[in-house]
Design a protein around this motif. Structure first.
Motif, short mmCIF file in Angstrom:
data_model
loop_
_atom_site.label_atom_id
_atom_site.label_comp_id
_atom_site.label_asym_id
_atom_site.label_seq_id
_atom_site.Cartn_x
_atom_site.Cartn_y
_atom_site.Cartn_z
N ALA A 24 0.84 -1.21 0.00
CA ALA A 24 0.00 0.00 0.00
C ALA A 24 0.87 1.26 0.00
O ALA A 24 0.56 2.24 -0.68
CB ALA A 24 -0.94 -0.01 1.20
N THR A 25 1.95 1.23 0.74
CA THR A 25 2.88 2.36 0.77
C THR A 25 3.50 2.57 -0.60
O THR A 25 3.63 3.71 -1.07
CB THR A 25 3.97 2.14 1.85
N LEU A 26 3.89 1.49 -1.26
CA LEU A 26 4.46 1.60 -2.61
C LEU A 26 3.44 2.21 -3.58
O LEU A 26 3.79 3.05 -4.42
CB LEU A 26 4.89 0.22 -3.13
N MET A 27 2.18 1.80 -3.46
CA MET A 27 1.14 2.36 -4.32
C MET A 27 1.01 3.86 -4.10
O MET A 27 0.88 4.63 -5.06
CB MET A 27 -0.21 1.68 -4.07
N ARG A 28 1.04 4.28 -2.84
CA ARG A 28 0.95 5.71 -2.54
C ARG A 28 2.17 6.46 -3.08
O ARG A 28 2.04 7.49 -3.73
CB ARG A 28 0.81 5.93 -1.04
N GLU A 29 3.35 5.92 -2.82
CA GLU A 29 4.58 6.60 -3.24
C GLU A 29 4.71 6.71 -4.76
O GLU A 29 5.26 7.68 -5.26
CB GLU A 29 5.81 5.85 -2.70
N HIS A 30 4.20 5.71 -5.47
CA HIS A 30 4.36 5.69 -6.93
C HIS A 30 3.07 6.01 -7.67
O HIS A 30 3.02 5.89 -8.90
CB HIS A 30 4.92 4.34 -7.37
N ASP A 31 2.05 6.41 -6.92
CA ASP A 31 0.77 6.82 -7.51
C ASP A 31 0.25 5.78 -8.51
O ASP A 31 0.01 6.08 -9.68
CB ASP A 31 0.89 8.19 -8.16
N CYS A 32 0.12 4.55 -8.03
CA CYS A 32 -0.37 3.49 -8.91
C CYS A 32 -1.41 2.66 -8.16
O CYS A 32 -1.50 2.71 -6.95
CB CYS A 32 0.78 2.60 -9.40
N GLY A 33 -2.18 1.90 -8.91
CA GLY A 33 -3.25 1.11 -8.31
C GLY A 33 -3.05 -0.38 -8.39
O GLY A 33 -3.92 -1.15 -8.00
N ALA A 34 -1.90 -0.80 -8.94
CA ALA A 34 -1.61 -2.23 -9.04
C ALA A 34 -0.11 -2.45 -9.03
O ALA A 34 0.63 -1.68 -9.64
CB ALA A 34 -2.21 -2.82 -10.31
N ILE A 35 0.29 -3.50 -8.35
CA ILE A 35 1.72 -3.85 -8.28
C ILE A 35 1.86 -5.34 -8.54
O ILE A 35 1.26 -6.16 -7.84
CB ILE A 35 2.33 -3.47 -6.92
N PRO A 36 2.65 -5.70 -9.56
CA PRO A 36 2.90 -7.12 -9.81
C PRO A 36 3.67 -7.75 -8.65
O PRO A 36 4.51 -7.11 -8.02
CB PRO A 36 3.78 -7.11 -11.08
N VAL A 37 3.35 -9.00 -8.37
CA VAL A 37 4.03 -9.75 -7.32
C VAL A 37 4.94 -10.76 -8.01
O VAL A 37 4.46 -11.61 -8.78
CB VAL A 37 3.02 -10.47 -6.40
N CYS A 38 6.24 -10.64 -7.77
CA CYS A 38 7.23 -11.49 -8.45
C CYS A 38 8.07 -12.24 -7.42
O CYS A 38 8.46 -11.69 -6.41
CB CYS A 38 8.14 -10.64 -9.33
N ALA A 39 8.31 -13.51 -7.73
CA ALA A 39 9.18 -14.35 -6.91
C ALA A 39 10.27 -14.88 -7.82
O ALA A 39 9.97 -15.57 -8.80
CB ALA A 39 8.40 -15.49 -6.29
N ALA A 40 11.51 -14.52 -7.52
CA ALA A 40 12.65 -14.95 -8.33
C ALA A 40 12.41 -14.64 -9.82
O ALA A 40 12.53 -15.50 -10.68
CB ALA A 40 12.93 -16.42 -8.12
N ASN A 41 12.02 -13.40 -10.10
CA ASN A 41 11.75 -12.91 -11.46
C ASN A 41 10.56 -13.57 -12.15
O ASN A 41 10.35 -13.37 -13.33
CB ASN A 41 13.00 -13.04 -12.35
#
Length: 143
Positions: A24-41
């Motif tokens: 949620a903090t990343l969304m606020r800091e980068h003004d975005c509404g979705a963040i991909p979740v990656c494990a080992a690329n």
């Protein structure tokens, strides 16, 4: 027109073990509404502002990891796909954002409905209103 002509650049990714609060903090800091979740690329999910609201906050899981509230499976397109492919996937799967992946499946960017607005603007008004109406009624419209 290709996906890479309209996509949002520089997506921020998180890991499955990252806390929901961190996402949620990343969304606020980068003004975005979705963040991909990656494990080992490898793309393993996507966490949206709706996931945080409905699954984490309403489900009282704010302190848990992103993997507990992320959406999966994740639908993707490639940068060299025709933009109509992205539109079709968004409509069929009822999502607002799509990670764009390279030939190895690594996330390179995200394409959002708002990135497609210029394409819809070139459509006739009736088609545009129909598309907007369809997505607004969708139970997964915010994903």
């Amino acid at each position: 027109m290709r996906v890479n002509d309209v996509m949002t650049t520089s997506p921020i990714c998180c890991q499955p073990a990252d806390s929901v609060e961190r996402v949620a903090t990343l969304m606020r800091e980068h003004d975005c509404g979705a963040i991909p979740v990656c494990a080992a690329n490898e793309l393993v999910g996507i966490i949206t502002d709706r996931d945080i609201t409905c699954r984490a906050v309403a489900g009282r899981r704010m302190l848990g990891p992103a993997s507990d509230v992320m959406t999966k499976p994740v639908y993707t397109v490639r940068a060299d796909d025709d933009v109509q492919v992205a539109i079709d996937v968004m409509e069929k799967k009822q999502v607002r954002r799509l990670p764009v992946v390279d030939s190895e499946g690594n996330v390179i960017v995200i394409i959002a409905r708002s990135d497609l607005a210029p394409i819809f603007a070139s459509m006739n008004v009736a088609d545009f209103l129909l598309a907007v109406s369809y997505w607004s009624r969708s139970p997964r419209a915010a994903a």
